[in-house]
Design a protein around this motif. Structure first.
Motif, PDB file in Angstrom:
ATOM      1  N   SER B  31       0.938  -1.188   0.090  1.00  0.00           N
ATOM      2  CA  SER B  31       0.148  -0.032   0.106  1.00  0.00           C
ATOM      3  C   SER B  31       0.920   1.275  -0.067  1.00  0.00           C
ATOM      4  CB  SER B  31      -0.815   0.048   1.365  1.00  0.00           C
ATOM      5  OG  SER B  31      -1.800  -1.057   1.027  1.00  0.00           O
ATOM      6  N   TYR B  33       0.609   5.939  -0.307  1.00  0.00           N
ATOM      7  CA  TYR B  33      -0.579   7.035   0.100  1.00  0.00           C
ATOM      8  C   TYR B  33       0.093   8.134  -0.247  1.00  0.00           C
ATOM      9  CZ  TYR B  33      -2.171   3.260   3.041  1.00  0.00           C
ATOM     10  OH  TYR B  33      -2.605   1.992   3.931  1.00  0.00           O
ATOM     11  N   TYR B  35      -0.542  12.302   0.946  1.00  0.00           N
ATOM     12  CA  TYR B  35      -1.210  13.084   1.853  1.00  0.00           C
ATOM     13  C   TYR B  35      -0.876  14.582   1.533  1.00  0.00           C
ATOM     14  CZ  TYR B  35      -2.447   9.116   5.267  1.00  0.00           C
ATOM     15  OH  TYR B  35      -2.857   8.049   5.855  1.00  0.00           O
ATOM     16  N   GLN B  37      -0.378  18.189   4.063  1.00  0.00           N
ATOM     17  CA  GLN B  37      -0.668  18.714   5.446  1.00  0.00           C
ATOM     18  C   GLN B  37      -0.688  20.231   5.164  1.00  0.00           C
ATOM     19  OE1 GLN B  37       2.761  17.949   8.180  1.00  0.00           O
ATOM     20  NE2 GLN B  37       1.423  17.464   9.787  1.00  0.00           N
ATOM     21  N   LEU B  43      -3.037  15.933   8.612  1.00  0.00           N
ATOM     22  CA  LEU B  43      -2.771  15.184   7.475  1.00  0.00           C
ATOM     23  C   LEU B  43      -4.083  14.801   6.593  1.00  0.00           C
ATOM     24  CD1 LEU B  43       0.003  12.978   8.621  1.00  0.00           C
ATOM     25  CD2 LEU B  43       0.214  14.380   6.553  1.00  0.00           C
ATOM     26  N   LEU B  45      -5.742  12.865   3.299  1.00  0.00           N
ATOM     27  CA  LEU B  45      -5.528  11.705   2.384  1.00  0.00           C
ATOM     28  C   LEU B  45      -5.875  12.193   0.985  1.00  0.00           C
ATOM     29  CD1 LEU B  45      -4.291   8.770   1.848  1.00  0.00           C
ATOM     30  CD2 LEU B  45      -6.586   8.050   2.214  1.00  0.00           C
ATOM     31  N   TYR B  48      -4.918   6.896  -2.533  1.00  0.00           N
ATOM     32  CA  TYR B  48      -4.236   5.627  -1.874  1.00  0.00           C
ATOM     33  C   TYR B  48      -4.075   4.695  -3.047  1.00  0.00           C
ATOM     34  CZ  TYR B  48      -8.387   3.420  -0.270  1.00  0.00           C
ATOM     35  OH  TYR B  48      -9.615   2.700  -0.234  1.00  0.00           O
ATOM     36  N   ALA B  50      -4.024   0.301  -2.713  1.00  0.00           N
ATOM     37  CA  ALA B  50      -3.765  -0.640  -1.744  1.00  0.00           C
ATOM     38  C   ALA B  50      -2.809  -1.749  -2.693  1.00  0.00           C
ATOM     39  CB  ALA B  50      -5.100  -1.369  -1.909  1.00  0.00           C
ATOM     40  N   LYS B  57      -9.621   7.185  -4.375  1.00  0.00           N
ATOM     41  CA  LYS B  57      -9.769   8.505  -3.770  1.00  0.00           C
ATOM     42  C   LYS B  57      -9.712   8.540  -2.297  1.00  0.00           C
ATOM     43  CE  LYS B  57     -12.164  10.289  -7.792  1.00  0.00           C
ATOM     44  NZ  LYS B  57     -13.431  10.876  -8.350  1.00  0.00           N
ATOM     45  N   GLY B  58      -9.202   9.697  -1.850  1.00  0.00           N
ATOM     46  CA  GLY B  58      -9.113   9.842  -0.474  1.00  0.00           C
ATOM     47  C   GLY B  58      -9.991  10.855  -0.129  1.00  0.00           C
ATOM     48  N   PHE B  90       3.106  14.539   1.516  1.00  0.00           N
ATOM     49  CA  PHE B  90       3.826  13.444   2.208  1.00  0.00           C
ATOM     50  C   PHE B  90       3.307  12.067   1.280  1.00  0.00           C
ATOM     51  CE2 PHE B  90       6.308  14.999   5.531  1.00  0.00           C
ATOM     52  CZ  PHE B  90       5.667  16.246   5.944  1.00  0.00           C
TER      53      PHE B  90
END
Lengths: 110, 113
Positions: B31, B33, B35, B37, B43, B45, B48, B50, B57-58, B90
């Protein structure tokens, strides 16, 4: 309403003090609870992980989860200047989506 | 063993310009991701992945696209940058299992003028 609420601080304590950091949340489905530490201009790093309710201790750090109150805490005993950082709580209900608090900035004065 | 690396470390764009943020991991994790910030927001998302070949979508995906190039690499693209995308980005990775620790990269500081 945010999924996770965290007091941004800053929190300033003398060296050796006990520090209490807290987060509240609204989603009762959350079952994974983490605390991350983030030094200035760095990426977060995992400090503590708890699944479901209960306490977990690791050295000077203790994490507590109270699912009935939707409240999690991180306690730091004998705080050190090197503990000065931003502490982020995070939580989720499946492996791939976590919700982070906004972070509490901690300053431990020598 | 570098863990999670991100390039570039800093970037300044003008509104409307495009760019791709790169992330690579040598931890053999499934996985990955992205992010962002922002002050007072924590943070959040963006997207992502998997596993290799899948993306989802986050919380804040609008204005971004991603590509999971292979198991090691996950890129984030801004097609037409906006000042609201000024942030620290990040990349993170984890094993996807019972114990889920996310490992974060050092971040990319992006300013959109």
């Amino acid at each position: 309403q945010k999924e996770v609420e965290q007091d941004p601080g800053p929190l300033s304590v003398p060296e050796g003090a006990i520090v209490s950091l807290n987060c509240t949340y609204s989603n009762s489905a959350f079952q994974y609870f983490m605390w991350y530490r983030q030094y200035s201009r760095k990426g977060p790093e995992l400090l503590m992980y708890t699944y479901s309710s209960g306490n977990k201790e690791d050295g000077r750090f203790t994490a507590q989860v109270d699912k009935s109150s939707k409240y999690i805490s991180l306690f730091i005993r004998d705080s050190q200047p090197s503990d000065s950082a931003t502490y982020l709580c995070a939580m989720g209900y499946n492996f791939n989506k976590f919700y982070f608090g906004s972070g509490t900035k901690l300053n431990v004065k020598p | 063993n570098a863990g999670v690396t991100q390039t570039p470390k800093f970037q300044v764009l003008k509104t409307g310009q495009s760019m791709t943020l790169q992330c690579a991991q040598d931890m053999n994790h499934n996985s990955m991701y992205w992010y962002r910030q922002d002050p007072g927001m924590g943070l959040r998302l963006i997207y992502y992945s998997a596993s290799e070949g899948t993306t989802d979508k986050g919380e804040v995906p609008n204005g971004y696209n991603v590509s999971r190039l292979n198991k090691r690499e996950f890129s984030l693209r801004l097609e037409s940058a906006a000042p609201s995308q000024t942030s620290v980005y990040f990349c993170a990775t984890d094993r996807t299992g019972d114990y889920n620790e996310q490992f974060f990269g050092p971040g990319t500081r992006l300013t959109v003028l």
